[in-house]
Design a protein around this motif. Structure first.
Motif: not given
Length: 288
Positions: A20-44
């Motif tokens: 993540v820290r590296e991505a925040l210094r990358l040209p074209g990426v540093s403007h917005l970085v996804v650090t986590d993502a997911g899909y939780f179905p029927d998340a009781r």
């Protein structure tokens, strides 16, 4: 007892923090970085409480079931078709409804342009929940983010995930928070104007349909669309005029009539004011 993660059929990816820290210094990426993502179905029993704020914004799309979130602005119910956007550096909590647990797509975002996106979308701790009409499109974009993150952590994949997240936030900016009757009425009025570009539509007509005074309607329209009613209508007419100039052999007078101007000379003046050239000159321009 709540469960932070671990649901049958789930998908989840976390970008290593050094990456993540590296991505925040990358040209074209540093403007917005996804650090986590997911899909939780029927998340009781899903839930999380963060008393210590995090630096990422949390975006959750509820596609089924129910849930809730809490910020310093209060406690908010969340239903299918609603998006939760929790700003960074603010304590928050959220969880699934006990009887109808939610199914959510979610991601965490950081980057130098994140604050600007959140400001443009009017995201605050007082209004963290909004209704959207494009829930499946938003879900598809989160799924695209996940697919790239599942592939690997190369710069190419991080860049592609960032692009999908950029698209997602752009949709949220383009769809201001709604759910109240007045906002819905303004949206319906804008849709009516888009569907009736060639007709003469008065502000008073639109206001009456929304059960609002013309002045109040005009103020709400400008607040929601970012411009007065007549300017919005003019932009729609000019866009339609460009299409007709580019794709038909209709005369200027015929196009003027098609887009709602009885006077072709007035149409030509409006077109020139918008485009900096006459309709005839525009038609002669090489495009594409």
């Amino acid at each position: 007892m709540t469960i932070e993660e671990g649901f049958p059929g789930q998908r989840m990816q976390v970008l290593p923090r050094p990456r993540v820290r590296e991505a925040l210094r990358l040209p074209g990426v540093s403007h917005l970085v996804v650090t986590d993502a997911g899909y939780f179905p029927d998340a009781r029993n899903h839930g999380r409480r963060r008393s210590a704020p995090i630096d990422e914004a949390v975006v959750m799309l509820c596609v089924a079931g129910r849930g809730w979130c809490e910020t310093s602005g209060g406690r908010f119910n969340v239903t299918a078709g609603e998006v939760v956007i929790l700003p960074p550096r603010h304590p928050h909590a959220y969880g699934a409804d006990k009887r109808e647990p939610w199914t959510i797509w979610w991601l965490h975002l950081t980057g130098r342009d994140l604050a600007e996106f959140l400001d443009a979308a009017n995201v605050t701790v007082e209004q963290p929940v909004r209704t959207i009409s494009e829930r499946y499109r938003v879900a598809a974009l989160v799924s695209e983010v996940l697919t790239w993150m599942e592939r690997d952590t190369t710069t190419a994949s991080i860049t592609a995930a960032s692009g999908a997240a950029w698209h997602l936030l752009s949709l949220l900016v383009a769809q201001p928070s709604s759910g109240d009757e007045r906002s819905d009425s303004i949206d319906e009025a804008a849709e009516y104007l888009r569907a009736h570009v060639g007709e003469r539509v008065e502000v008073s007509q639109l206001a009456a349909a929304a059960n609002l005074s013309p002045s109040h309607f005009a103020a709400l329209f400008r607040q929601r669309l970012g411009m007065p009613v007549l300017r919005y209508q003019t932009q729609l007419r000019m866009a339609r005029a460009r299409e007709l100039l580019d794709h038909t052999s209709l005369s200027i007078a015929q196009i003027s009539e098609r887009v709602g101007y009885a006077d072709s000379f007035y149409f030509a003046r409006q077109f020139r004011a918008t485009h900096g050239m006459t309709p005839s000159r525009y038609r002669e321009e090489h495009k594409g």
